[in-house]
Scaffold this motif. Structure first.
Motif, mmCIF file in Angstrom:
data_model
loop_
_atom_site.group_PDB
_atom_site.id
_atom_site.type_symbol
_atom_site.label_atom_id
_atom_site.label_comp_id
_atom_site.label_asym_id
_atom_site.label_seq_id
_atom_site.Cartn_x
_atom_site.Cartn_y
_atom_site.Cartn_z
ATOM 1 N N GLU A 495 0.838 -1.189 0.000
ATOM 2 C CA GLU A 495 0.000 0.000 0.000
ATOM 3 C C GLU A 495 0.885 1.255 0.000
ATOM 4 O O GLU A 495 2.010 1.251 0.501
ATOM 5 C CB GLU A 495 -0.908 0.028 1.236
ATOM 6 N N ILE A 496 0.342 2.337 -0.559
ATOM 7 C CA ILE A 496 1.042 3.620 -0.586
ATOM 8 C C ILE A 496 0.147 4.655 0.093
ATOM 9 O O ILE A 496 -0.981 4.883 -0.344
ATOM 10 C CB ILE A 496 1.348 4.089 -2.027
ATOM 11 N N TRP A 497 0.661 5.269 1.171
ATOM 12 C CA TRP A 497 -0.051 6.339 1.849
ATOM 13 C C TRP A 497 0.634 7.650 1.492
ATOM 14 O O TRP A 497 1.817 7.850 1.790
ATOM 15 C CB TRP A 497 -0.052 6.130 3.354
ATOM 16 N N ALA A 498 -0.092 8.531 0.861
ATOM 17 C CA ALA A 498 0.483 9.773 0.337
ATOM 18 C C ALA A 498 0.783 10.762 1.460
ATOM 19 O O ALA A 498 -0.052 11.011 2.338
ATOM 20 C CB ALA A 498 -0.478 10.400 -0.670
ATOM 21 N N GLY A 499 1.968 11.355 1.383
ATOM 22 C CA GLY A 499 2.386 12.330 2.380
ATOM 23 C C GLY A 499 1.780 13.703 2.131
ATOM 24 O O GLY A 499 1.782 14.204 1.007
ATOM 25 N N VAL A 500 1.244 14.283 3.193
ATOM 26 C CA VAL A 500 0.653 15.619 3.127
ATOM 27 C C VAL A 500 1.241 16.439 4.272
ATOM 28 O O VAL A 500 1.044 16.100 5.439
ATOM 29 C CB VAL A 500 -0.886 15.571 3.250
ATOM 30 N N MET A 501 1.956 17.516 3.958
ATOM 31 C CA MET A 501 2.507 18.384 5.002
ATOM 32 C C MET A 501 2.038 19.813 4.746
ATOM 33 O O MET A 501 2.544 20.499 3.852
ATOM 34 C CB MET A 501 4.032 18.330 5.044
ATOM 35 N N PRO A 502 1.054 20.271 5.513
ATOM 36 C CA PRO A 502 0.534 21.620 5.280
ATOM 37 C C PRO A 502 1.607 22.685 5.488
ATOM 38 O O PRO A 502 2.436 22.581 6.393
ATOM 39 C CB PRO A 502 -0.564 21.757 6.348
ATOM 40 N N VAL A 503 1.587 23.681 4.628
ATOM 41 C CA VAL A 503 2.408 24.877 4.824
ATOM 42 C C VAL A 503 1.579 25.832 5.671
ATOM 43 O O VAL A 503 0.397 26.057 5.382
ATOM 44 C CB VAL A 503 2.768 25.526 3.475
ATOM 45 N N TYR A 560 -0.880 10.246 4.921
ATOM 46 C CA TYR A 560 0.108 10.415 5.980
ATOM 47 C C TYR A 560 0.307 11.917 6.144
ATOM 48 O O TYR A 560 0.988 12.553 5.338
ATOM 49 C CB TYR A 560 1.398 9.699 5.570
ATOM 50 N N ILE A 561 -0.325 12.486 7.163
ATOM 51 C CA ILE A 561 -0.312 13.940 7.357
ATOM 52 C C ILE A 561 0.730 14.286 8.415
ATOM 53 O O ILE A 561 0.693 13.757 9.537
ATOM 54 C CB ILE A 561 -1.700 14.458 7.776
ATOM 55 N N ILE A 562 1.640 15.170 8.064
ATOM 56 C CA ILE A 562 2.735 15.559 8.955
ATOM 57 C C ILE A 562 2.371 16.870 9.628
ATOM 58 O O ILE A 562 2.124 17.884 8.950
ATOM 59 C CB ILE A 562 4.044 15.702 8.164
ATOM 60 N N THR A 563 2.283 16.868 10.943
ATOM 61 C CA THR A 563 1.898 18.067 11.691
ATOM 62 C C THR A 563 3.022 19.093 11.657
ATOM 63 O O THR A 563 4.129 18.821 12.131
ATOM 64 C CB THR A 563 1.575 17.714 13.153
ATOM 65 N N PRO A 564 2.772 20.298 11.112
ATOM 66 C CA PRO A 564 3.833 21.298 11.024
ATOM 67 C C PRO A 564 3.834 22.234 12.233
ATOM 68 O O PRO A 564 2.806 22.770 12.636
ATOM 69 C CB PRO A 564 3.454 22.072 9.759
ATOM 70 N N LEU A 565 4.995 22.394 12.834
ATOM 71 C CA LEU A 565 5.187 23.425 13.865
ATOM 72 C C LEU A 565 4.114 23.403 14.954
ATOM 73 O O LEU A 565 3.586 24.438 15.384
ATOM 74 C CB LEU A 565 5.226 24.806 13.205
ATOM 75 N N LYS A 566 3.763 22.212 15.399
ATOM 76 C CA LYS A 566 2.784 22.006 16.464
ATOM 77 C C LYS A 566 1.367 22.463 16.091
ATOM 78 O O LYS A 566 0.508 22.590 16.974
ATOM 79 C CB LYS A 566 3.207 22.700 17.758
ATOM 80 N N ARG A 567 1.094 22.678 14.801
ATOM 81 C CA ARG A 567 -0.236 23.148 14.399
ATOM 82 C C ARG A 567 -1.187 21.972 14.219
ATOM 83 O O ARG A 567 -1.712 21.697 13.132
ATOM 84 C CB ARG A 567 -0.141 23.993 13.137
ATOM 85 N N ALA A 568 -1.449 21.283 15.333
ATOM 86 C CA ALA A 568 -2.385 20.155 15.306
ATOM 87 C C ALA A 568 -3.796 20.627 14.961
ATOM 88 O O ALA A 568 -4.608 19.866 14.427
ATOM 89 C CB ALA A 568 -2.364 19.430 16.643
ATOM 90 N N ASP A 569 -4.108 21.902 15.256
ATOM 91 C CA ASP A 569 -5.440 22.430 14.951
ATOM 92 C C ASP A 569 -5.708 22.418 13.455
ATOM 93 O O ASP A 569 -6.822 22.094 13.004
ATOM 94 C CB ASP A 569 -5.573 23.848 15.513
ATOM 95 N N ILE A 570 -4.662 22.732 12.661
ATOM 96 C CA ILE A 570 -4.810 22.711 11.199
ATOM 97 C C ILE A 570 -5.028 21.284 10.705
ATOM 98 O O ILE A 570 -5.888 21.028 9.845
ATOM 99 C CB ILE A 570 -3.579 23.353 10.533
ATOM 100 N N VAL A 571 -4.262 20.351 11.263
ATOM 101 C CA VAL A 571 -4.405 18.953 10.840
ATOM 102 C C VAL A 571 -5.791 18.423 11.198
ATOM 103 O O VAL A 571 -6.403 17.676 10.414
ATOM 104 C CB VAL A 571 -3.293 18.085 11.474
#
Length: 580
Positions: A495-503, A560-571
């Protein structure tokens, strides 16, 4: 080669430890005794033969340039003298085997070339049977056996690896995997294990392994060493050694002998016991049935669409309040896994595995700890897996790990005993045995932004073959990364889980573009953040992340969502959009 005594061939013991125990002035590198004290070596061979050994090993185990720290000419002299000693001692029907240990050089091509030269030298001395002993991996044994048979088809080749009582080599390869790799190599006449284990543990190894149809060779140590008065001694008595060797013979092993600590008295006791065994008909104990088929690990059941894994950085200090609160909020929003990196960029953080266990046991959150190969040897890695399994953690992401930063390498040393492929194979083997009832799911990383994606995909195929069943990708921002995911889906079964890292801001985008290798934020995304305030940026972050998801939603198996700079609210907002 004909086996005697009812089809059993008995080898001698360990020349090095015997000479060290017998002579106060023995040489640390025992192979040099071939030149400096040949009479001692010849006499020791004769004592083993008189004790009942059918075959003897030349005193040349470490005769190579790397182990001896000398040139090839000096090594040839040691081999020549070692062959003369064995030939002088041999009776008419005594078999002589060239003893060859591993060449522990990093350049495998150079090792193979030197081993060819050494094999040629033994053959030039009239020694045409070979015992390759105490190896840690199968490939070098296969190459050596094939070379021997290519120039001397009538040679008899025995290959032996060394495994610990837990049945793994120092490289993390299981005993069964080694036998599986060697069993169909026609150039190998017999195979098995020697050294490291005492006789009782070697009995367990023999009874736990499926050896297939080839003759098996087993040569345990006399026991485990201890230091008494500055000298290394082995406490096992000859009678005890013989008793355990008899159990090994009862399991169907045809070629037996001893390794470290086994003296002529050990071989004498073994020979007498084996004669009685043969006279009694050599009744074989029925070995237990083995199931070595791969165990299919089960990933967590996910309701409501594709699985969502969210990476949350572990704390840099002892304050875990934000981490635990964010993990609970993310799980409540709909995250199926909380993934935790293992000290990324070689910087110490709270341990990913301990945090995963905490989330599981205290909050009922399914966690996916990252396991690196950087900071743990084989024993520590197995201990960690056992602990994780006991805490109900059955999913792990294995990566080789970032090296220690250059400026700290003088004070902090990395530990890289294996890479992600070998680590995955290690877990796969444990899944067949220790974790058979609830095997681990092993996931890995896939860089879809790599400039040479052909090479990246080739590595992924090796990881998949080793046992990885799912890949989490680097962040996707552009179509070419999505295209690489599509290609990976075509060529991989995993399986492939696509990486998503919000700016999350313009500053964040500039940092990623200028300081994070291999990731580029498109200019149009950067521009959207340029004059945005915090609230506006958060809204843009969700929108651009959803644009990324739109690129991959038809091909990705999960996110696969990467939490940026502790912004769990955005995720959390992104997850809600996905779940809507």
């Amino acid at each position: 080669m004909e086996l005697k005594n009812g089809g059993i061939l008995l080898f001698d013991g360990a020349m090095g430890t015997y000479l060290a125990a017998k002579y106060e002035d023995s040489i640390a590198r025992c192979e040099l005794s071939n030149i400096q004290h040949p009479e001692r070596v010849t006499q020791a061979h004769r004592e083993y033969i008189a004790a009942g050994a059918d075959a003897i090993k030349t005193n040349t185990f470490a005769a190579n340039t790397h182990s001896m720290g000398t040139d090839l000419g000096d090594v040839f002299a040691v081999i020549d003298a070692g062959c003369r000693c064995a030939q002088a001692a041999a009776a008419k029907d005594t078999l002589i085997f060239a003893s060859m240990g591993p060449i522990l050089h990093d350049d495998q091509k150079k090792c193979d070339e030197e081993r060819h030269n050494l094999i040629d030298r033994f053959l030039a001395n009239g020694v045409s049977h070979f015992l390759f002993e105490t190896f840690g991996e199968a490939p070098a044994l296969i190459e050596a056996a094939q070379y021997v048979k290519s120039i001397c088809p009538e040679a008899y080749v025995i290959t032996e690896c060394s495994v610990a009582p837990d049945m793994y080599t120092q490289s993390g390869i299981s005993a069964q995997s080694i036998i599986d790799a060697l069993c169909e190599i026609d150039e190998i006449d017999a195979y098995g294990f020697n050294c490291t284990c005492g006789p009782l543990h070697m009995v367990n190894v023999v009874q736990s392994i499926e050896f297939y149809e080839k003759p098996v060779c087993i040569m345990p140590n006399a026991g485990y060493p201890t230091v008494v008065g500055g000298r290394t001694v082995f406490k096992s008595t000859p009678d005890y050694f013989a008793e355990q060797l008899l159990k090994i013979a009862g399991a169907g092993v045809k070629i037996l002998g001893g390794c470290c600590g086994t003296t002529p008295e050990h071989i004498r006791a073994a020979a007498q016991a084996l004669r009685s065994f043969h006279a009694a008909g050599g009744a074989r104990e029925k070995a237990p049935a083995h199931d070595h088929s791969p165990q299919k690990a089960k990933k967590q059941d996910v309701s409501g669409g594709k699985p969502i894994a969210v990476e949350l950085d572990s704390p840099l200090d002892a304050d875990g309040a934000f981490f635990t609160e964010a993990a609970q909020n993310l799980a409540a929003a709909g995250a199926d896994y909380i993934t935790i990196a293992d000290c990324p960029i070689g910087r110490a953080r709270a341990d990913s595995s301990m945090l995963a266990a905490m989330l599981k046991t205290q909050y009922g959150i399914t966690a996916l700890p990252h396991l690196t190969c950087r900071d743990r040897n084989l024993n520590a890695s197995k201990a960690l897996l056992l602990g994780l399994h006991m805490q109900g953690i059955h999913d792990v992401l294995v990566v080789t790990g970032d090296p220690i930063p250059n400026n700290r390498r003088g004070e902090i040393k990395s530990v890289f005993q294996f890479n992600s492929v070998l680590y995955t194979e290690f877990i796969r083997d444990l899944n067949r045995t220790v974790f058979a009832d609830a095997p681990f799911t092993v996931m890995g990383a896939l860089n879809v932004n790599a400039q040479n994606f052909d090479a990246e995909l080739a590595k992924a195929k090796k990881k998949e073959q080793a046992g990885m069943s799912c890949f989490l990708t680097q962040p996707v921002y552009e179509q070419h990364a999505a295209d690489n995911i599509a290609r990976a889906k075509r060529e991989l079964a995993a399986e492939i889980w696509a990486g998503v890292m919000p700016v999350v801001s313009y500053k964040n985008a500039c940092f990623i573009n200028n300081e994070l290798a291999g990731i580029d934020i498109p200019a149009e995304i950067c521009e959207r953040f340029k004059d945005a305030d915090r609230q506006q940026a958060a809204k843009i972050a969700v929108e651009t992340a959803m644009d990324t998801i739109e690129l991959v939603k038809e091909i990705a198996d999960g996110y696969y969502i990467i939490t940026p700079l502790k912004r769990a609210d955005i995720v959390c907002e992104i997850i809600k959009e996905l779940k809507a």
